[in-house]
Design a protein around this motif. Structure first.
Motif, PDB file in Angstrom:
ATOM      1  N   ASP A   1       5.868  -8.078 -10.491  1.00 41.45           N
ATOM      2  CA  ASP A   1       7.240  -8.471 -10.854  1.00 41.45           C
ATOM      3  C   ASP A   1       7.591  -9.855 -10.299  1.00 41.45           C
ATOM      4  O   ASP A   1       8.474 -10.523 -10.818  1.00 41.45           O
ATOM      5  CB  ASP A   1       8.254  -7.434 -10.328  1.00 41.45           C
ATOM      6  CG  ASP A   1       8.109  -7.184  -8.828  1.00 41.45           C
ATOM      7  OD1 ASP A   1       7.067  -6.623  -8.425  1.00 41.45           O
ATOM      8  OD2 ASP A   1       9.019  -7.547  -8.062  1.00 41.45           O
TER       9      ASP A   1
ATOM     10  N   LYS B   1       0.850  -1.208   0.000  1.00 40.15           N
ATOM     11  CA  LYS B   1       0.000   0.000   0.000  1.00 40.15           C
ATOM     12  C   LYS B   1       0.884   1.255   0.000  1.00 40.15           C
ATOM     13  O   LYS B   1       0.713   2.150  -0.820  1.00 40.15           O
ATOM     14  CB  LYS B   1      -0.928   0.011   1.229  1.00 40.15           C
ATOM     15  CG  LYS B   1      -1.909  -1.136   1.286  1.00 40.15           C
ATOM     16  CD  LYS B   1      -2.821  -1.052   2.505  1.00 40.15           C
ATOM     17  CE  LYS B   1      -2.100  -1.184   3.832  1.00 40.15           C
ATOM     18  NZ  LYS B   1      -1.413  -2.479   4.024  1.00 40.15           N
TER      19      LYS B   1
ATOM     20  N   TYR C   1      10.809   4.455  -5.552  1.00 36.37           N
ATOM     21  CA  TYR C   1      10.576   3.230  -4.782  1.00 36.37           C
ATOM     22  C   TYR C   1      11.692   3.130  -3.761  1.00 36.37           C
ATOM     23  O   TYR C   1      12.862   3.031  -4.118  1.00 36.37           O
ATOM     24  CB  TYR C   1      10.590   2.023  -5.721  1.00 36.37           C
ATOM     25  CG  TYR C   1      10.378   0.707  -5.013  1.00 36.37           C
ATOM     26  CD1 TYR C   1       9.122   0.365  -4.506  1.00 36.37           C
ATOM     27  CD2 TYR C   1      11.425  -0.194  -4.851  1.00 36.37           C
ATOM     28  CE1 TYR C   1       8.918  -0.836  -3.858  1.00 36.37           C
ATOM     29  CE2 TYR C   1      11.224  -1.404  -4.206  1.00 36.37           C
ATOM     30  CZ  TYR C   1       9.974  -1.717  -3.712  1.00 36.37           C
ATOM     31  OH  TYR C   1       9.783  -2.918  -3.069  1.00 36.37           O
TER      32      TYR C   1
ATOM     33  N   GLY D   1      11.629   0.947  -0.865  1.00 36.46           N
ATOM     34  CA  GLY D   1      11.857  -0.445  -0.451  1.00 36.46           C
ATOM     35  C   GLY D   1      11.256  -0.757   0.902  1.00 36.46           C
ATOM     36  O   GLY D   1      10.573  -1.755   1.055  1.00 36.46           O
ATOM     37  N   GLU D   2      11.495   0.098   1.890  1.00 34.78           N
ATOM     38  CA  GLU D   2      10.880  -0.140   3.205  1.00 34.78           C
ATOM     39  C   GLU D   2      10.128   1.108   3.653  1.00 34.78           C
ATOM     40  O   GLU D   2      10.603   2.226   3.469  1.00 34.78           O
ATOM     41  CB  GLU D   2      11.923  -0.542   4.247  1.00 34.78           C
ATOM     42  CG  GLU D   2      12.444  -1.976   4.082  1.00 34.78           C
ATOM     43  CD  GLU D   2      11.331  -3.030   4.025  1.00 34.78           C
ATOM     44  OE1 GLU D   2      10.347  -2.914   4.784  1.00 34.78           O
ATOM     45  OE2 GLU D   2      11.432  -3.973   3.211  1.00 34.78           O
TER      46      GLU D   2
END
Ligand code: GDP
Ligand code: MG
Length: 173
Positions: A121, A19, A31, A33-34
């Protein structure tokens, strides 16, 4: 009366489906990642939809469904993004449940919703096929996209833009 220059979007879905990743991708094209998952985040930005400047508020929810705030989220929003991960059947079942709750709580008044299958992906780990997502969206009359927040900046943007355009046209009815 509805403020025609504002759209409130609520992003819902199971834990760790991406989300926050799709919201950040849409807003920043990045992006990371965390992402923090401890609280809800409210983002505000302006977009031009069909030549009209519109204030968009996006509520990226965390796990507060368990605390009973789903109801207030559903009352607050006008447009909803229901995210699941194509690698997690359970998250798809949660998305199904959320769409049902949305319909139960919002109907008969109209609401705009987008079903978003994320992590496309990870095809080798896929547990939900495209057809299943498509069927569920058809059953609820909502839009449907499969995206990868990790690999593509375009997918999340296209999906959000489609949702906002529909929400805006509903406001004009
Ligand atoms: P949320 O709990 O639903 O907000 O999920 P997050 O956005 O925090 O993402 C949960 C995890 O999934 C993080 O480790 C992300 O890096 C990862 N993730 C998010 N989107 C994708 C994606 O499109 N592909 C892959 N492979 N991982 C993703
Ligand atoms: Mg999150």
């Amino acid at each position: 009366m509805t403020n025609v220059n504002r759209i409130r979007v609520v992003v819902l879905g199971g834990p760790r489906v991406g989300k926050s990743a799709v919201v950040v991708r849409y807003l920043t094209r990045r992006y990371i990642g965390e992402y923090s998952s401890t609280s809800d985040f409210l983002y505000r930005h302006s977009v031009t939809i069909d030549n009209v400047n519109t204030e968009v508020e996006i509520l990226d929810t965390s796990r507060c469904e368990e605390n009973g705030c789903l109801y207030s989220h559903i009352r607050w929003g006008e447009a909803f993004v229901i995210v699941y991960s194509v690698t997690c059947k359970r998250s798809f079942q949660e998305a199904r449940g959320l769409l049902k709750q949305l319909a139960d709580l919002r109907l008969p008044s109209y609401f705009t919703a987008l079903l978003l299958g994320n992590k496309r992906d990870l095809d080798h780990a896929r547990e939900v096929c495209v057809d299943e997502g498509q069927q569920l969206s058809l059953a609820h009359g909502c839009q449907f996209y499969e995206v990868s927040a990790a690999e593509s900046p375009a997918g999340a943007a296209l999906a959000f833009q489609a949702l906002l355009r529909e929400a805006r046209s509903v406001q004009l009815l």
